[in-house]
Design an enzyme around this catalytic site. Structure first.
Site, mmCIF file in Angstrom:
data_model
loop_
_atom_site.group_PDB
_atom_site.id
_atom_site.type_symbol
_atom_site.label_atom_id
_atom_site.label_comp_id
_atom_site.label_asym_id
_atom_site.label_seq_id
_atom_site.Cartn_x
_atom_site.Cartn_y
_atom_site.Cartn_z
ATOM 1 N N SER A 145 10.360 -16.842 -1.355
ATOM 2 C CA SER A 145 9.594 -17.950 -0.755
ATOM 3 C C SER A 145 9.621 -19.131 -1.717
ATOM 4 O O SER A 145 9.854 -18.954 -2.913
ATOM 5 C CB SER A 145 8.143 -17.501 -0.545
ATOM 6 N N TYR A 158 -0.059 -13.363 -2.427
ATOM 7 C CA TYR A 158 1.249 -13.729 -1.884
ATOM 8 C C TYR A 158 2.090 -14.421 -2.960
ATOM 9 O O TYR A 158 3.252 -14.061 -3.196
ATOM 10 C CB TYR A 158 1.061 -14.661 -0.675
HETATM 11 P P1 NAD Z 1 6.850 -12.593 10.720
HETATM 12 O O1 NAD Z 1 5.389 -12.378 10.772
HETATM 13 O O2 NAD Z 1 7.531 -13.142 11.927
HETATM 14 O O3 NAD Z 1 7.620 -11.278 10.283
HETATM 15 C C1 NAD Z 1 7.159 -10.449 9.261
HETATM 16 C C2 NAD Z 1 7.869 -9.137 9.403
HETATM 17 O O4 NAD Z 1 7.438 -8.273 8.358
HETATM 18 C C3 NAD Z 1 7.525 -8.478 10.729
HETATM 19 O O5 NAD Z 1 8.671 -7.898 11.305
HETATM 20 C C4 NAD Z 1 6.526 -7.414 10.317
HETATM 21 O O6 NAD Z 1 6.531 -6.276 11.155
HETATM 22 C C5 NAD Z 1 7.054 -7.060 8.928
HETATM 23 N N1 NAD Z 1 6.031 -6.372 8.178
HETATM 24 C C6 NAD Z 1 4.852 -6.842 7.733
HETATM 25 N N2 NAD Z 1 4.139 -5.845 7.167
HETATM 26 C C7 NAD Z 1 4.906 -4.729 7.258
HETATM 27 C C8 NAD Z 1 4.728 -3.381 6.887
HETATM 28 N N3 NAD Z 1 3.589 -2.936 6.342
HETATM 29 N N4 NAD Z 1 5.724 -2.500 7.126
HETATM 30 C C9 NAD Z 1 6.876 -2.895 7.705
HETATM 31 N N5 NAD Z 1 7.101 -4.163 8.112
HETATM 32 C C10 NAD Z 1 6.117 -5.057 7.889
HETATM 33 O O7 NAD Z 1 7.088 -13.496 9.465
HETATM 34 P P2 NAD Z 1 8.405 -14.158 8.815
HETATM 35 O O8 NAD Z 1 8.003 -15.539 8.512
HETATM 36 O O9 NAD Z 1 9.612 -13.911 9.611
HETATM 37 O O10 NAD Z 1 8.468 -13.368 7.418
HETATM 38 C C11 NAD Z 1 9.635 -12.738 6.928
HETATM 39 C C12 NAD Z 1 9.739 -12.916 5.438
HETATM 40 O O11 NAD Z 1 9.928 -14.290 5.141
HETATM 41 C C13 NAD Z 1 8.495 -12.479 4.657
HETATM 42 O O12 NAD Z 1 8.874 -11.797 3.480
HETATM 43 C C14 NAD Z 1 7.846 -13.794 4.308
HETATM 44 O O13 NAD Z 1 7.043 -13.710 3.162
HETATM 45 C C15 NAD Z 1 9.067 -14.667 4.106
HETATM 46 N N6 NAD Z 1 8.774 -16.087 4.184
HETATM 47 C C16 NAD Z 1 8.323 -16.643 5.346
HETATM 48 C C17 NAD Z 1 8.025 -17.995 5.373
HETATM 49 C C18 NAD Z 1 7.508 -18.675 6.623
HETATM 50 O O14 NAD Z 1 7.084 -19.813 6.530
HETATM 51 N N7 NAD Z 1 7.542 -18.053 7.778
HETATM 52 C C19 NAD Z 1 8.216 -18.785 4.233
HETATM 53 C C20 NAD Z 1 8.679 -18.182 3.061
HETATM 54 C C21 NAD Z 1 8.968 -16.831 3.057
#
Ligand code: NAD
Length: 259
Positions: A145, A158
């Site tokens: 991130s 986080y």
């Molecule tokens: P999202 O909520 O759409 O997806 C998150 C995913 O993680 C989901 O599929 C969920 O089921 C899974 N997950 C969460 N807890 C879990 C658990 N206990 N066991 C198994 N799976 C689990 O969010 P996203 O934005 O697609 O996030 C994906 C990655 O990207 C994450 O690591 C997040 O930190 C990172 N990220 C997202 C952003 C953003 O702005 N969306 C920014 C920087 C980094």
């Protein structure tokens, strides 16, 4: 068309958001993809989309907050198509689950965030490595991130987990650089997913702004990213083209971090 020294990828958190877009991108590139998450409905939908487009995919339900399930995942994921060549650590717990100043932070939420965002990538990488080492080819790509670089208010766990994962991945990259295994991170800015929607709502309310105005100002380019803005970088890092890139972290953030 890119080439890959291996043919099987595992993407965690692949039911929705960045993970789903990444699984689709890797399948479209010709890889056999194992998708894992907690929600069977979301996984089933993602696998169907890949198969409808002519790709090969399989789904495995796994809760990465459950240590026993995490420890069994790599073996289970090798069943449909064979050993994992490309591990994409994407699943994550966002700060919006329980945002609070650190002085008032919920200890259980701290533990959950560290377990899913930092410990699970460690355990999965450790288990996937023997396969990669024996074949002298492997890719470990972690979705970190911009909060691996800069802090965010009320998001202590986080930010700590995302800073930690960068350090862990760089160490892993050093330790396996001469074995054909590369280890890299992608650092997204705000991406329009369920996780970030909740954070946007929290911040807009906290700052007394309407959501549209807040969202537009979130990146210098304007607005938020889409999951499809992140997936192509994962495909590139997974490919043979990126064989000399390891220990790196790439910001894809609409211009927020320009270090
Ligand atoms: P999202 O909520 O759409 O997806 C998150 C995913 O993680 C989901 O599929 C969920 O089921 C899974 N997950 C969460 N807890 C879990 C658990 N206990 N066991 C198994 N799976 C689990 O969010 P996203 O934005 O697609 O996030 C994906 C990655 O990207 C994450 O690591 C997040 O930190 C990172 N990220 C997202 C952003 C953003 O702005 N969306 C920014 C920087 C980094």
């Amino acid at each position: 068309m890119r080439t890959f020294g291996g043919s099987v990828a595992l993407v965690t958190g692949a039911g929705r958001g960045i993970g789903r877009a990444t699984a689709k991108q890797l399948a479209a590139a010709g890889l056999r993809v194992v998708l894992t998450a907690r929600s069977v409905d979301e996984l089933t939908g993602a696998v169907a989309e890949i198969r409808d487009a002519g790709g090969q995919a399989a789904a495995i339900e796994c809760d990465l907050a459950n240590r026993r399930q995490t420890l069994g995942l790599i073996a289970a994921a090798a069943e449909p198509f064979g050993p994992i060549d490309i591990l994409v650590n994407n699943a994550g717990v966002g700060s919006s689950g329980d945002p609070k100043p650190l002085a008032d932070f919920n200890d259980s939420f701290w533990d959950l965030t560290i377990e899913v965002n930092l410990t699970a990538p460690y355990l999965l990488s450790k288990q996937a490595l023997p396969h990669m080492r024996s074949r002298r080819w492997g890719r470990i790509i972690t979705i970190a991130s911009i909060n691996s670089r800069i802090p965010a208010l009320h998001a202590g766990a986080y930010v700590a987990s995302k800073h930690g994962v960068l350090g862990f991945m760089r160490t892993l990259a050093m330790e396996h650089a001469a074995e054909g295994i590369t280890v890299n991170c992608v650092c997204p800015g705000p991406v329009k997913t369920r996780m970030n929607d909740l954070r946007v709502q929290y911040d807009a309310q906290r700052l007394g702004r309407d959501i549209a105005t807040h969202e537009q100002g979130m990146t210098p380019v304007g607005g938020r990213l889409a999951p499809e803005d992140i997936a192509p970088m994962v495909e590139y890092l997974a490919s043979d083209d990126a064989r000399m890139i390891t220990g790196q972290a790439y910001d894809i953030d609409g211009g927020i971090c320009m270090a």
